[in-house]
Structure formats: structure tokens, C-alpha cells
Enzyme design. Structure first.
Site: not given
Ligand code: BGC
Length: 752
Positions: A229
Site C-alpha cells: 500500500d
Molecule cells: C490506500 C490504498 C490506495 C493507495 C493509493 C492508500 O492510502 O489505502 O487503497 O490504493 O492509497 O492511493
């Protein structure tokens, strides 16, 4: 691309670079070898492609794209075909925007209704989340776009989402929190997975060898790559060793790559491990390139209509007393509430779409005889008397009133959890005031997760739209006036009170730890076991027509756990309009030796029927449908015994039931020790054959002075048997009935 050749041609530095993104959204390519830096984009229910400033919280602008209903709505469709279709449309939009990986679906389990991100997750039930997640992935990947199923794993809250340690036992992990990921890997053939920020039982997801290497690759055979993530990476070398492949986002900082290079050079990291990771990334890049459709266009108007029809399929008719719905097209209807003009249609955070058209119900009503009142000021929590007075007037002058209310974005979003189940007092006050003057009041809900509805007993009709995407306004109107017939079923329980939820005492945890003390009893698994009353049960949803269930048939009354069982039932539309019913199959095992939920969802089929038409729904159950996760053999196991097959319209509306006996093919060795109870030992035939004569002999010895005792122990008179049940074997020597050596000899015989 000749992947082996590319790999052979890469320098150690290029390989190390490839394990990190090149910028916020792009992977690293190797230009000189013709490997492009492909783009990833959020996800999950539309594209958030940022062409300018970047962020992971949905703050900066993204290119216009179609916003589909969010996961809580999509899951309520209980419709694999719909999820596959949505995946396919998103895949086409990705091709048109040159995006190689879409960051979704969100598969985390709704452990608590308070999780701020529940709108982006499918269900409290792992089977449903897995089936629908796999369908979405199949659709998306059919267009050559990789998915990134997220967030692996046990990431079920926003509070301290980047640091909390989710502590849960093995069985709970396997039965509740992993199966949806397992299904998208095994059946959906997911190309990538995104690991979560949090720790799982002490180890951050990004360096969690057990989850990444042992389970995901070792047990499930995952052959795609794992990315972090955004910002979840920990030590880069430890990460690769644990099975992580890609660190996102990239920032131009080379520290991680340099550490990987140094680790290979010092012999700390085997180059073969690095090569395997690079190869997995190259394979997904190649998948995109091989299926590249540079000419793909997406028709915004057409995709908008598809988003609208998806919203119709997802809506749930929670209540419809006196058939208030559908409304007559010639009736004078008051639409009340700001959401009638400006619906809440998506959630906040990284999934936020820049939708260029958003339908609203007032405009969608077109020539219908509609009046409007504001109802509440959505920027305020407290009611405004003058706004309510105006709404009451408009409602009382109409034949019926429709109240568009719900949960404002400030109350639910990625990044924080909700504090309670409440909607603003201003929305509740509006409902109470209108109900007092207008008996034909319909409430339309816009929210991402279950909410408290204190007036639910009094409101005759409630239509749950969830966050229905950009077509939600038109979808609501076609459902309200009967052009479409609701067919959704809620994929989560609506509890009566937040305190009733099984995670209540342990959400969001204490300090840096959240203990999943409710174990496997999540959602309906808990409410059923406790026989608790709920506001609306899992799987509930009504229709404008009625369905009759009959003719349940099972292919055998007894099977081995290696065999499958076919189950069929007949469903008839006995009402006067066409409709769709989601038929749910639950498997129950009430007399289990080990603790099990009363029943668990193991099948669902949606069937469309014209008035008077009947059809057969068919399910196939396999070993996994009857199994629990056994931590002695570290595998799924079926206890030999009777199981009930329950077919219903919801988890609390079981219409048909049959029994089947399932016989296990696996022998689980039982190891006895000196604190095994006599009851436990006597339960097994071998235990009985060893301990029976010993007890008989002892009973005979004591029998002389204690009349009745001999008979009791020896032949098992009820009372005595009940008393000895819980005595550990050690009592025989502790009470002086035999020396320790004799007891050890008995143990050796029992375990021999
Ligand atoms: C989220 C993800 C997301 C990523 C990119 C993170 O803060 O938890 O679900 O895909 O950001 O935006």
C-alpha cells in the site's frame, strides 16, 4: 516480451530499481530493454487517474471517469455477472487511459460497522466477498488490466491503520479474514495483491513472511506480484525475503534499491530471490503489453448508463409496508432532502472519482409531478426548524413524500473510523416530522455502511441506495416509480445498536493493538449464535413481487468429504411483476464437537423471473462448504456428522431445509496427556477400550466400602459419569488410586 531475455540483460541496479515505483503511480521500466513504466491508478469502483499533482487520499484532481456504485452497494447485488461486467467496463476505461493496473477490489471484511472504509469493502461474509471479488477481477483482467486486490490482510479499521497490530487466532484468520483473498487468487487468478499498512500478529504486512510467502505463494500458488500500500514498505531487504515484490509509491529516492544491491553483493540476499521478484513484475507488465488496446475508447454516456443500471441492481428495498412502493406515476410526490438534488454517491479518500455527470433524483423525475423541499442543511448536524417546517408543509400537500437522507461524507471516509452508527440529528428530525403528517413516506438512504434508523418501525418504506455511483439519482427514480424492481440484499447486518456488534468491546483496540477477540463470530455468525434481534439481517432485501420456494433436492443423503453435493430448489414468481430473487444457501452444523457458527453462507444464485414463471436454482457444495480450519493439521477439515442445508431469502428467512451426512476422509490424531479429562478419553473408541477396564477395576476396588460407586463408575450410571467427565486422568494418581508409573503406562497405551 521475452521475459527471460530481459531478465538476463538487466543489471543488478536495474533489477533492484524495479522493486520500487518510478514515481507516485508508475512502476519502474527499463527503457533500454524496451520495458515501459506502466501506470497504476485507484480503484476500485472507477479510475482516479491523476495527470497532475499526486496524492493517496483523493485530494488532487483526476481525469473524468465513470463512478460505479461502491463495494457495499455492488456486493448487495449478490450478482457475479454484474461484478464481472463492472470489471470489464473498468478494464476498458483503463485501456483507454493507458493504465495497466487498477487498485482494487477492496476485500477486507466488515468486522465493525464503524470502519470508515466499509463503503469500499464488500461484506461481513468472506464467501460473498470472495465470490464477487473474483468475478470483478475476471472482468477487469479480461481486458488485459491487472487488478490489485487489497488490503492484504486483517486491515479492518482506519484508526491507526498504518501502525496497529491486528492480533487474531489462526482459525479466525483462515476462516474469516483470508478466504476472500484466497478466492481471488485461486479462481480470479489475480495478477497483483496490495499488502496493507498494519501488522498482523506482530509483523507488518510488508514483511510478513507467513502471509506473503508461506500462505499466498506456498499454499495458494499465487504467481502474480505483491505491491505495498502507498507508503507501507518497511525494510527493503527483509521485504523481498518475506515475499514482497514492489514498493509503492516511488519518489526518486534510491535508498531502498541501494540496500538491495548491497544485500546481494554481500551475500545477504540470494540473487535468485531478487530475480524471482523481478520476473513476477515483468510478467504483469507483459500481460498488459500483450493485451494493449491503444485504440480503446470509452463512451462516457454509455458507461454512465451502465453505472445507472448497476445502481438499480444494487439497491435494497429494506421495508415496504402496505406496498407504499412503487409510487403511481400520476401521484403528486414531494422529494425532500438535499440528497435529492445532490446525492451522496461515492466515498471519501483514495477511491474518490472525478465523475463528470452525476444524476440527481429531482432532475431524473423529468415530467413527473414532483415538488421539492430542502429538508436539512447537510453541512449542519442539528435540525433547523424553519427548514423542517417548510418540508412538512410540502410533504403534507403531496400524495406521498420521499425523503433523501443518509450519512454525510464528513462522517465516513478512508482515514478515520465512525464514532457511532448515527446519521445527523437534522436528518432524523426531518423523518420524524414528515412521518407525523404524511403516512405515505418513503425514506431513500445514501450511506456507505450500516447506520442506525431510530424511526425504522414507523417509516412504511425504506430504500437503501448506499453510495450508488454517478447514476444513483436516475436509478432511485426508476426504482421508486416501478420502472425497475429492487433486487439487492444487504451484504452486512444492520444491528439495532452499535453495542450489539461483536467487535464492540475491542474496536478500534487499545494502544497499538487491536485484538479480534470475537474470533470467528463476525456479523451474522455472532448475531445468530446469540439469537440477537437485529434491525435488518444479513441477506435481507424485498421486491415488488413475491417468490415461492419449493422442491428442495439434494443429490445424496450421505457423502464423503471428497465428494460434491448438488442442491436444487424451485423458485416461482407468484406476484404480478417481473423480478429477481437472490436465493441464499447456508450450511449449518449445530451439534459440532468444536465451536462453529450456527450457519454460514456457502452459495447464492440470483434468478430473474416473469410473473407466474418458475425456475430452478442449482448449487454445488464441496469439502470447503462443510469445513472449518483445523489448527492441529493446519488444514481444512470436515467433522464427520450431520449438516443442514438451508435455503432462504435472507439469513433470517430460511424457507427450505434438508440434511446431509458428511464423512471425513482425514484422520486427526488425538494426543492425550495427563490433564486430558476422562470424558475426553472415553469419547474415543480407543480411549474407552483402554480406560474402561481401568475404571471398572478401580470401581470394583472401591465398591466394597462405598455401595453404589462401583456400579456408577463401572457401568456408567448417569450421575457418576457426569461427575467423572471433567476429572483429568492425573486424578487417578493424584488421589492415590494408582502410582504415577501406572498412569504413564496408560498414557503410552492411549497414544500408542
Ligand atoms: C490506500 C490504498 C490506495 C493507495 C493509493 C492508500 O492510502 O489505502 O487503497 O490504493 O492509497 O492511493
Amino acid at each position: 516480451m521475452d521475459i527471460d531475455k530481459v531478465l538476463e540483460g538487466m543489471t543488478l541496479e536495474e533489477k533492484a530499481d524495479m522493486l520500487g515505483g518510478s514515481d507516485f503511480w508508475h512502476l519502474s521500466g527499463v527503457e533500454r530493454l524496451g520495458v515501459p513504466a506502466i501506470m497504476t491508478t485507484d480503484g476500485p469502483h472507477g479510475l482516479r487517474k491523476q495527470a497532475g499533482a499526486t496524492d493517496h487520499l483523493g485530494l488532487s484532481a483526476s481525469v473524468p471517469a465513470t463512478c460505479f456504485p461502491t463495494a457495499s452497494a455492488l456486493a448487495s447485488s449478490f450478482d457475479r455477472a454484474l461484478l464481472e461486467k463492472v470489471g470489464t467496463i473498468l478494464g476498458n476505461e483503463c485501456q483507454a487511459e493507458d493504465v495497466g493496473i487498477l487498485l482494487g477490489p477492496g476485500l477486507n471484511i466488515k468486522r465493525s460497522p464503524l470502519c470508515g472504509r466499509n463503503f469500499e469493502y464488500m461484506s461481513e461474509d468472506p464467501y460473498l466477498a470472495g465470490e464477487l471479488g473474483a468475478a470483478y477481477v475476471k472482468g477487469l483482467q479480461s481486458k488485459g488490466i491487472g487488478c490489485s486486490a487489497k488490503h492484504y490482510a486483517a486491515n479492518n479499521q482506519e484508526t491507526k491503520r498504518m501502525s496497529a497490530d491486528s492480533v487474531l487466532d489462526e482459525r479466525t484468520l483462515r476462516e474469516i479474514y483470508l478466504p476472500a483473498f484466497e478466492k481471488v487468487v485461486k479462481e480470479g487468478k489475480a495478477k497483483t495483491l496490495m499488502c496493507s499498512y498494519n501488522k498482523i500478529n506482530g509483523a507488518y504486512a510488508a514483511v510478513n513472511k507467513k502471509l506473503l510467502d508461506d500462505i499466498l505463494r506456498g499454499e495458494w500458488g499465487f504467481d502474480g506480484f505483491v505491491m505495498t500500500d502507498w507508503g507501507a514498505a518497511k525494510d527493503p531487504v527483509e521485504g523481498v525475503k518475506a515475499g514482497l515484490d514492489l514498493k509503492m509509491p516511488g519518489s526518486g529516492n534510491k535508498d531502498a534499491a541501494l540496500k538491495i544491491v548491497a544485500a546481494v553483493e554481500s551475500g545477504e540476499l540470494d540473487i535468485a530471490v531478487l530475480d524471482a521478484s523481478v520476473k513476477r513484475i515483468l510478467e504483469v507488465i507483459d500481460f498488459y503489453l500483450a493485451n494493449r488496446d491503444a485504440g480503446a475508447v470509452y463512451d462516457r454516456a454509455e458507461d454512465h448508463l451502465k453505472a445507472q443500471s448497476a445502481a438499480e441492481e444494487c439497491a435494497i428495498l429494506l421495508k415496504n409496508d402496505g406496498a407504499v412502493l412503487p409510487l403511481a406515476k400520476d401521484a403528486k410526490v414531494a422529494f425532500i432532502g438535499e440528497y435529492a438534488k445532490k446525492p451522496r454517491f461515492q466515498g471519501g479518500g483514495s477511491s474518490h472519482i472525478n465523475a463528470s455527470f452525476v444524476d440527481n433524483a429531482v432532475e431524473a423525475a423529468g415530467d413527473l409531478n414532483i415538488t421539492f423541499a430542502q429538508g436539512y442543511d447537510d453541512t449542519k448536524d442539528l435540525p433547523d426548524e424553519s427548514i423542517i417546517t417548510e418540508a412538512v408543509k410540502v410533504a403534507s400537500e403531496a400524495d406521498a413524500a420521499v425523503l433523501f437522507i443518509g450519512l454525510p461524507e464528513r462522517r465516513e471516509s478512508e482515514g478515520f473510523d465512525r464514532k457511532d452508527l448515527d446519521i445527523p440529528a437534522s436528518h432524523n428530525a426531518l423523518v420524524e416530522a414528515v412521518l407525523a403528517v404524511q403516512p405515505k413516506t418513503v425514506v431513500v438512504l445514501h450511506n456507505g455502511s450500516s447506520i442506525a434508523l431510530p424511526w425504522a418501525d414507523k417509516a412504511p418504506a425504506i430504500l437503501e441506495m448506499y453510495l450508488g455511483g454517478e447514476g444513483v439519482g436516475k436509478a432511485a427514480v426508476s426504482l421508486l416509480f416501478g420502472d425497475a424492481n429492487p433486487s439487492g440484499k444487504i451484504a452486512e447486518t444492520f444491528p439495532k445498536r452499535v453495542e450489539d456488534n461483536p467487535s464492540y468491546l475491542n474496536f478500534p483496540g487499545f494502544g497499538d493493538t487491536v485484538e479480534y477477540r470475537e474470533g470467528i463470530y463476525v456479523g451474522y455468525r455472532y448475531y445468530d449464535a446469540k439469537k440477537s434481534e437485529v434491525l435488518f439481517p444479513f441477506g435481507h432485501g424485498l421486491s415488488y413481487t413475491q417468490f415461492e420456494y419449493s422442491d428442495l433436492a439434494v443429490s445424496a443423503s450421505e457423502i464423503n468429504d471428497s465428494e460434491s453435493l448438488k442442491v436444487t430448489a424451485k423458485i416461482k414468481n407468484v406476484g404480478s411483476v417481473a423480478g429477481k430473487e437472490t436465493v441464499q444457501l447456508y450450511v449449518g452444523r449445530t451439534s459440532a464437537g468444536i465451536p462453529r457458527p450456527i450457519k454460514e453462507l456457502k452459495g447464492f444464485e440470483k434468478i430473474a423471473l416473469e410473473p407466474g414463471e418458475e425456475g430452478i436454482v442449482e448449487f454445488t457444495l464441496d469439502k470447503r462448504s462443510f469445513a472449518y480450519y483445523n489448527t492441529v493439521i493446519n488444514d481444512w477439515h470436515v467433522e464427520t456428522g450431520d449438516y443442514s442445508i438451508q435455503i432462504g431469502a435472507s439469513s433470517r428467512d430460511i424457507k427450505l431445509e434438508a440434511n446431509v451426512k458428511v464423512i471425513s476422509q482425514t484422520f486427526i490424531p488425538v494426543v492425550f496427556h495427563s490433564y486430558s479429562t476422562l470424558g475426553e478419553i472415553m469419547k474415543s473408541p480407543k480411549g474407552m477400550s483402554v480406560i474402561g477396564p481401568v475404571l471398572q477395576a478401580l470401581a470394583a476396588t472401591f465398591g466394597g466400602d462405598q455401595p453404589g460407586t462401583a456400579e456408577a463408575i463401572g457401568v456408567g450410571a448417569e450421575l457418576m459419569q457426569a461427575m467423572v467427565q471433567d476429572m483429568p486422568l492425573s486424578t487417578l494418581s493424584d488421589f492415590g488410586a494408582m502410582p504415577k508409573e501406572a498412569l504413564n503406562a496408560i498414557l503410552a497405551q492411549l497414544n500408542g
